[in-house]
Design a protein around this motif. Structure first.
Motif: not given
Length: 238
Positions: A32-33, A71-76
C-alpha cells in the motif's frame, strides 16, 4: 543536516520512527502507498531533504519501497536487509577476532536445539521421509567429494518445516547466508563424510522420537564451524 553530528543522527532516527508509527497507525498493508513526500513532510514537521534521508534508511532496512515515478509503498514482508546485514557482520568479524561470527553460530545452535522438540511433535511420516532424502543427498555429495552447503540448508529447512513459522524460515535463510559468507572468507572446508554422518545422527534421533538426543546432536553439529572460525582467527574470540 550533517549525518555525522550526534544531534542530527538522533533527529534522523526520531523521524524514521515517526514514519514507522504512521504506517502502523494507518494500518497500511505491504504494497500500500504511503503519503507523498510533501504530505509526509507536513505531517511530521520536517523538511524535504531531511525526510528523504530518513526514507533512504527505511528503504535500506526493507521497511518501505521507493518506486521512482510512482511513489513510496510499504515493503513486502521479508528478511533481505537482515540477511545482508548479518552476512556482512560475520564476514567483517573474520578480519579481526571473529567474535560476531562465533556469536551467530551460538545463537543458531541455541535456537535450533530449543525448537527441535516442538517440530518433532508435528513431524509427519511424509516430512520425515523428505528429511531422510535430504540426508541421503548429503551423503551422496560427501561420498563423491562435493560440498553440500545447499543440501545442508535444505536439511535444516525440512527439519523445522512442521512449525510453519515464517520468522524462523527467515532466520534460517539469514544464518545460511552467513555460512556462505564465512565459506567465502575462509575458503571451502575439507569435505568429510563425518559431517554427513552428523546429520544422519540428527535424523535418526528425530525418527526415533528422542527430542533430547536430537537437541544434543544438533548442538554438536555446530562445533565444526566454530572450530573453523577459531582456527582462522587464531584461537577463541576474546
Amino acid at each position: 543536516m550533517p549525518p555525522n553530528r550526534p544531534g542530527a543522527q538522533a533527529r534522523l532516527r526520531a523521524l524514521q520512527e515517526g514514519i514507522i508509527e504512521l504506517i502502523l497507525e494507518r494500518e497500511l498493508e505491504p504494497g500500500e502507498a504511503l503519503p507523498t513526500e510533501t504530505e509526509l513532510a507536513a505531517l511530521l514537521g520536517t523538511g524535504r531533504n531531511t525526510l528523504r534521508e530518513a526514507l533512504k534508511v527505511l528503504q535500506a532496512l526493507g521497511v518501505i519501497e521507493i518506486r521512482h515515478g510512482f511513489g513510496m509503498f510499504v515493503a513486502a514482508s521479508g528478511f533481505g536487509a537482515l540477511v545482508d546485514g548479518l552476512a556482512f557482520t560475520a564476514r567483517l568479524s573474520l578480519r579481526h577476532r571473529g567474535r560476531e561470527a562465533l556469536e551467530l553460530v551460538e545463537v543458531r545452535r541455541v535456537l535450533e536445539s530449543a525448537l527441535i522438540g516442538g517440530s518433532m511433535a508435528l513431524m509427519t511420516p511424509e516430512r520425515l521421509a523428505g528429511l531422510e532424502a535430504a540426508v541421503r543427498r548429503m551423503e551422496a555429495l560427501a561420498g563423491s567429494g562435493e560440498h553440500f552447503v545447499e543440501a545442508d540448508a535444505d536439511f535444516h529447512r525440512r527439519l523445522f518445516e512442521p512449525l510453519d513459522n515464517g520468522l524462523l524460515r527467515g532466520l534460517l535463510d539469514a544464518f545460511q547466508a552467513v555460512y556462505r559468507g564465512i565459506e567465502r572468507e575462509l575458503g571451502p572446508g575439507v569435505v568429510s563424510p563425518g559431517a554427513a554422518a552428523l546429520h544422519r545422527g540428527i535424523y535418526e534421533a528425530v525418527a526415533a522420537g528422542d527430542a533430547a538426543r536430537a537437541a544434543e546432536r544438533l548442538g554438536s553439529h555446530f562445533d565444526g564451524m566454530r572450530r573453523r572460525i577459531e582456527a582462522a582467527v587464531g584461537g577463541p574470540a576474546e
